[in-house]
Design an enzyme around this catalytic site. Structure first.
Site, PDB file in Angstrom:
ATOM      1  N   GLU A 132       0.830  -1.208   0.000  1.00  0.00           N
ATOM      2  CA  GLU A 132       0.000   0.000   0.000  1.00  0.00           C
ATOM      3  C   GLU A 132       0.858   1.248   0.000  1.00  0.00           C
ATOM      4  O   GLU A 132       0.607   2.190  -0.759  1.00  0.00           O
ATOM      5  CB  GLU A 132      -0.927  -0.003   1.211  1.00  0.00           C
ATOM      6  CG  GLU A 132      -1.816   1.225   1.293  1.00  0.00           C
ATOM      7  CD  GLU A 132      -2.663   1.365   0.044  1.00  0.00           C
ATOM      8  OE1 GLU A 132      -2.369   2.274  -0.763  1.00  0.00           O
ATOM      9  OE2 GLU A 132      -3.592   0.580  -0.140  1.00  0.00           O
TER      10      GLU A 132
ATOM     11  N   ASP B 260       1.166   4.271  -2.818  1.00  0.00           N
ATOM     12  CA  ASP B 260       0.967   5.688  -2.514  1.00  0.00           C
ATOM     13  C   ASP B 260       2.127   6.535  -3.020  1.00  0.00           C
ATOM     14  O   ASP B 260       1.927   7.613  -3.596  1.00  0.00           O
ATOM     15  CB  ASP B 260       0.813   5.883  -1.004  1.00  0.00           C
ATOM     16  CG  ASP B 260      -0.478   5.275  -0.469  1.00  0.00           C
ATOM     17  OD1 ASP B 260      -1.345   4.905  -1.285  1.00  0.00           O
ATOM     18  OD2 ASP B 260      -0.611   5.166   0.758  1.00  0.00           O
TER      19      ASP B 260
ATOM     20  N   SER C 247      -7.293   3.209  -3.158  1.00  0.00           N
ATOM     21  CA  SER C 247      -5.964   3.578  -2.672  1.00  0.00           C
ATOM     22  C   SER C 247      -5.068   4.075  -3.800  1.00  0.00           C
ATOM     23  O   SER C 247      -4.034   4.681  -3.533  1.00  0.00           O
ATOM     24  CB  SER C 247      -5.295   2.389  -1.981  1.00  0.00           C
ATOM     25  OG  SER C 247      -5.082   1.341  -2.889  1.00  0.00           O
TER      26      SER C 247
END
Length: 641
Positions: free
Chosen positions: A291, A295, A559
């Site tokens: 994750e 990002d 995300s």
């Protein structure tokens, strides 16, 4: 393009495919659990005290003025020190709290905005301080072990007029990263033949970005630039110079993953631009590290010459609060995104406070803690973005296995937090145009950018292949039942109230159904999401994560959208010459005034659904205002519209 990277397997277990839910690794346990006895008294924990604001109504008015052209304080953002002087706790109040903590044997550190005081000590010390005891528990849903207070915390009377919230005595909440992989449909004996996108332009803009792949499931930041008309900014030399993006995350990562991603797609970036800040000792490199890689790769790929600061903290409420507080009090990042969250309702007293009524939707404290930090960010001009979740309109499904006949919980309509806070921009998800074919079924197409919800795949399989259940993967959206409708949504066509007859029920195998929470009906709440971009893994992306085996394709989730909006903000910050501030009042005003069309900053998302809310030529709870035409948005922001 990607030959030098190892491709990981994207297979999901059949069990996850059929339930549409996760295995519960990240699930919170603010639900039935087994008391395992008193926690060790000498266990050391971090506790953060969130202080009460002064003149909060004036603060909210000032924030509105900073992003309203023609207002007295338009673009006059404050520093943390100015925030402390005008709205934070006074020097005397801070000194009184620190003196009291010292008398209890606790040292403390105050943040510059006088909004939070950090301290650490043992469970015994804090139990005495807050007049409670702390026990260990084991979740009956997934076996997760945690500790939390047996009763609600009592703020000492001598500082109760200053301290609003104390976080850190509970390790119950474990937040979820909001990305998902393409479903392993091939495991059902149906080879997935995914055809190229119908148009490499996507929803708007030119197809001139050299780093784009043009292949659904293998999209890059270059494809995002093509879809959403970012390329005109690049052609003007707007690449994020002078901007800093912040990432708030709950897993550490390998920075080399990001540089490998950028290099492999042929993107030139500013060297040595990643700074890591480990809050509360920092987070582990674990299953959530991918994750963080997403990002950084997405935000830094959209804005290739922006600086990047990654704030990582342990995956607890206190860690999350502290990471945001640090990013905001540092006041270096011009924009900040996060891709972690949990259902908003997990914060309610009914699920956290012993003896609370199942209709008690008051906040147990965490929502207020985040909210105050977000207010400070807004007045400092820092734009905030949060992923809205990947369970469509039913946010508890991915956390509880709810509503599938497999889990032990019902699935009420719910939204994700912190995305539901009115002072953060909620990033939703769409499916961009593409064609697909499975097994011997016909070739079908998504012909226009649509709300992301996998019921379109489920319907195809049910009709042509064999029945499956993908409920309820899709872009998060709906109506908050805690935060009231904010001023910027007051005149927006399409805003809705909460639906009636929504309850979270635990189907106890021995005692039968127990209603844990009855959600308010017809609540005039904040609607999410605000802005959406492509998030469907079927039209998804590649990313690089060492923890996940190298290169992954067929990846998606909201995300990806939150950091993309973060990177877009870095471009707008360079182009306009100033911080953009809170997006929401600005984009809703633009949509309300100018609607959709050739010169609009927005593309309406009229098709698709997130299992309950449908796309429409207006605001909708599947895609919000819609997706972006970034070049047009840039023109409006530079002109002061």
């Amino acid at each position: 393009m990607f030959a030098n990277l190892h491709r990981k397997s994207l297979s999901l277990s059949l069990g996850l495919l059929l339930t549409g839910a996760s295995a519960g690794t990240w699930a919170a346990s603010a639900l039935p659990a087994v008391d395992a006895g008193t926690a060790p008294a000498n266990q050391t924990v971090h506790v953060t005290l969130i202080l009460k604001l002064h003149n909060q109504a004036a603060l909210e008015d000032y924030i509105r003025q900073t992003v309203t052209p023609g207002s007295a304080h338009y673009q006059q953002f404050l520093t943390p020190q100015q925030f402390a002087q005008q709205y934070g706790a006074t020097d005397a109040e801070v000194a009184r709290v620190q003196s009291y903590l010292q008398s209890q044997g606790l040292s403390s550190t105050v943040l510059p905005g006088h909004l939070a005081i950090r301290t650490s000590g043992t469970l015994s010390q804090f139990g005495k301080l807050f007049q409670t005891s702390v026990h260990n528990y084991v979740s009956r849903q997934n076996g997760h072990s945690f500790h939390k207070p047996v009763t609600a915390l009592q703020i000492p009377s001598s500082i109760a007029d200053v301290v609003d919230v104390a976080t850190g005595l509970s390790s119950e909440k474990v937040y979820r990263p909001h990305h998902v992989s393409s479903p392993a449909l091939a495991s059902l004996g149906a080879p997935n033949v995914k055809l190229n996108a119908q148009s490499s332009k996507g929803s708007s803009g030119s197809s001139s970005n050299p780093t784009a792949s043009g292949v659904p499931g293998e999209y890059t930041v270059g494809d995002v630039a093509n879809f959403y008309n970012i390329n005109p900014l690049y052609h003007r030399g707007v690449v994020g110079k002078g901007s800093t993006v912040g990432i708030v995350t709950l897993s550490n990562f390998y920075p080399s993953d990001a540089t490998a991603y950028w290099s492999d797609i042929g993107l030139t970036t500013k060297p040595n631009r990643i700074t890591q800040v480990h809050v509360d000792g920092g987070a582990a490199i674990d299953g959530g590290s991918g994750e963080t890689s997403i990002d950084v790769e997405q935000s830094g790929g959209i804005a290739p010459f922006a600086n990047i600061i990654v704030y990582d903290a342990p995956n607890t409420t206190d860690g999350y609060v502290d990471a945001f507080a640090q990013a905001v009090s540092d006041d270096i990042a011009d924009s900040i995104s996060t891709s972690w969250g949990l259902p908003e309702i997990f914060n309610f007293a009914a699920l956290n406070v012993a003896g609370a009524s199942n209709t008690d939707t008051s906040d147990a404290g965490d929502l207020r803690a985040f909210h105050k930090i977000f207010l400070e960010a807004a007045v400092q001009g820092q734009s905030l973005f949060a992923a809205s979740g990947d369970s469509g309109a039913y946010d508890t499904v991915r956390d509880l296995g709810a509503g599938t006949g497999v889990g032990q919980y019902t699935a009420p309509l719910t939204v994700d937090s912190p995305a539901s806070d009115p002072y953060i921009t909620a990033a939703g998800g769409t499916t961009t145009p593409y064609s697909y074919q499975f097994g011997t079924g016909p070739t079908e197409s998504v012909t226009q950018e649509s709300v992301w919800g996998w019921d379109y795949l489920q319907n195809y399989f049910n009709q042509y292949v064999r029945p499956i259940n993908l409920f309820s993967s899709g872009g998060g959206g709906g109506v908050s039942v805690y935060w009231h409708e904010p001023f910027y949504q007051a005149f927006t066509w399409g805003i809705r109230r909460s639906e009636p007859n929504q309850s979270l029920v635990f189907n106890d195998p021995s005692a039968g159904p127990t209603t844990l929470l009855q959600l308010p009906s017809h609540f005039a709440g904040r609607n999410v999401p605000d802005i959406s971009l492509n998030a469907d893994p079927e039209t998804g992306y590649i990313f690089v994560s060492t923890v996940d085996g190298g290169l992954a394709s067929g990846e998606g989730g909201t995300s990806f959208v939150a950091p993309q909006l973060n990177g877009i903000t870095a471009l707008l910050r360079q182009s306009t010459g100033h911080r953009i501030g809170l997006w929401n009042p600005q984009v809703y005003a633009l949509q309300n005034i100018f609607g959709y069309g050739f010169f609009s900053p927005f593309n309406s998302v009229r098709a698709g659904d997130n299992w309950f809310y449908y796309g429409a030529p207006r605001y909708n709870q599947g895609a919000g205002i819609g997706s972006l035409n970034v070049a047009n948005l840039d023109v409006f922001l530079r002109s002061g519209f």
